[in-house]
Design an enzyme around this catalytic site. Structure first.
Site, short mmCIF file in Angstrom:
data_model
loop_
_atom_site.label_atom_id
_atom_site.label_comp_id
_atom_site.label_asym_id
_atom_site.label_seq_id
_atom_site.Cartn_x
_atom_site.Cartn_y
_atom_site.Cartn_z
N GLU A 180 0.88 -1.17 0.00
CA GLU A 180 0.00 0.00 0.00
C GLU A 180 0.91 1.21 0.00
OE1 GLU A 180 -1.71 3.10 0.28
OE2 GLU A 180 -1.66 2.78 2.44
N CYS A 216 -1.72 9.27 2.55
CA CYS A 216 -1.49 8.75 1.20
C CYS A 216 -2.63 9.12 0.27
CB CYS A 216 -1.29 7.24 1.22
SG CYS A 216 -2.60 6.32 2.03
#
Length: 471
Positions: free
Chosen positions: A230, A264
């Site tokens: 991720e 993110c």
């Protein structure tokens, strides 16, 4: 020879928070391998009960854990408390996800007997955590891994080791054996050694694209080791036809500047219809001017704290200057609010005239603006990135959103919502440089256990009907 130490500091003050010895990768992995078979042999109901006890331990220690998160990351206390809530909530979500994604199933079979699908744990999984959500994000790997029957070696970011230690202590107080959830203290060298270790059956990583790609390359010749990456994003937020300018401005500011832009899923690029530019940007700038930047425990509470360290702040200010020198037009300058600490004001820059806009994740409070004339151009600009994590459309009608959703290349696509704040009850992940098609959150169960298909009969029965000579 004395082992080196890792020391963490408060971004807001520079004060030392924690120090500890760098861990021994060989010892930690060997301990995990010895502990794993007994943990995997525990009934599923027992493992579930223990992770529920973990949630209760986090609840009991919520104030201390939130305080430590704030001290190590610099994020406001109110935000650290929401992170602790997410840690607790992840447990029941993970239990439901395991039942939904990896429970035992009977299958239709044309053969006599039974066809079944069951799942087995991989063994020992390495969890590499980030500094921006040092409890919530690694917890989103650890809990599903434990439910599935894996042992875990958790390496927290070297910038937030104390939070990692506190999280592990909650698991241990809940009754999960210390060897089943271990913390490996260390920096990049220890992380690389852990990833490459033959005793590690899988790597669950959250962090930068640069580090994730390095992991992928290192393990390219070892296809048997599960790897879930991720990574980051260069996320677009597109503003189109909407009369609700104030709401649009609020969503833009939330997307770009929550957590000082250290998410993110934070919006890095604002793509806006040219005819709306002046009005929307006026509202965005006025709202950004009101943002309180401060230390975690300040009163009144800040909207955002510092970025993680001075090196990060230096890199962001240099990036802003680079965009200016490349033809960017400043809308709101990035200002270093305290010379020796990493407090930055939120920055906005119009980069429409920049010919070669850098396709990188600028991990901080820096929003680039691009003006476009038509919706197809907006979609093309949104997709003009190697990343593909999150994207939002603000405004437009259902037909516009359908076009946006169908054509945007991202793992999270929202309408009239921020780019950040994804639900843990849904899969979370991206494509391109944002991930490797193993989304976390609800789908974490998928990579914490592997499927085993079986056909089964209680007694051997067989015959060969053709191709044999007569007796």
């Amino acid at each position: 020879m004395a082992r080196a130490e890792i020391v963490s500091h408060e971004p807001a003050t520079g004060a030392e928070v924690w120090r500890g010895k760098v861990g021994d990768v060989e010892e930690v992995v060997a301990r995990a391998r010895r502990a794993w078979p007994a943990w995997a042999a525990q009934p599923l109901a027992t493992r579930i009960e223990l992770v529920r006890r973990f949630a209760n331990e986090v609840r009991k220690d919520a104030d201390n854990l939130a305080t430590m998160i704030s001290r190590e990351t610099g994020k406001p206390l109110w935000e650290a408390r929401t992170e602790v809530d997410s840690v607790v909530n992840k447990v029941e979500i993970s239990i439901r996800a395991y039942a939904d994604r990896t429970s035992q199933r009977k299958l239709d079979s044309a053969l006599q007997g039974t066809a079944a699908l069951r799942h087995k744990p991989h063994g020992v999984l390495a969890v590499l955590g980030p500094y921006n959500f040092p409890a919530h994000l690694p917890n989103g790997h650890i809990v599903p891994a434990l439910i599935a029957g894996n042992a875990v070696v958790f390496k927290p970011s070297e910038k937030t080791p104390a939070t990692g230690e506190m999280l592990a202590q909650c698991f241990h107080r809940a009754g999960i054996p210390a060897a089943v959830v271990q913390v490996l203290i260390g920096g990049p060298e220890e992380g690389q050694a852990l990833v490459a270790h033959d005793g590690i059956d899988g790597v669950l990583f959250t962090g930068s694209a640069h580090a994730g790609i390095a992991i992928n390359r290192k393990l390219a010749s070892n296809p048997g080791k599960i790897v879930a990456l991720e990574m980051g994003g260069n996320n677009p937020i597109v503003v189109w036809d909407t009369p609700k300018i104030e709401d649009a401005a609020t969503l833009i500011v939330q997307s770009a500047f929550t957590s000082a832009g250290q998410r993110c899923t934070a919006a890095r690029r604002l793509i806006i219809k040219a005819s709306m530019f002046d009005e929307v940007i006026d509202h965005v700038k006025r709202l950004a001017d009101r943002i309180i930047v401060g230390a975690p425990f300040d009163d009144p509470a800040p909207f955002m704290g510092p970025v993680i360290d001075n090196r990060t702040a230096d890199g962001l200010t240099e990036s802003f200057v680079y965009l200016l020198s490349s033809g960017g037009r400043p809308i709101k300058h990035m200002v270093r609010l305290q010379e020796d600490r990493p407090f930055l004001s939120p920055a906005i820059i119009d980069v429409t005239a920049v010919a070669d806009r850098p396709d990188v994740e600028l991990f901080g409070p820096l929003l680039q603006v691009v003006r476009v004339d038509d919706f197809d151009e907006a979609i093309a600009e949104a997709n003009n990135t190697r990343f593909g994590l999150s994207a939002s459309l603000i405004g437009g009608d259902p037909q516009d959103y359908n076009r946006f959703w169908a054509n945007i290349r991202a793992g999270v696509v929202n309408w009239n919502r921020p780019t950040n704040g994804a639900s843990s009850a849904a899969p979370f992940g991206g494509v391109g440089l944002s991930g490797n098609h193993r989304p976390s959150a609800y789908y974490a169960a998928d990579y914490c256990a592997y499927p085993v298909a079986s056909t089964e009969v209680d007694q051997p029965r067989a015959s060969i009907g053709v191709g044999l000579r007569s007796d």
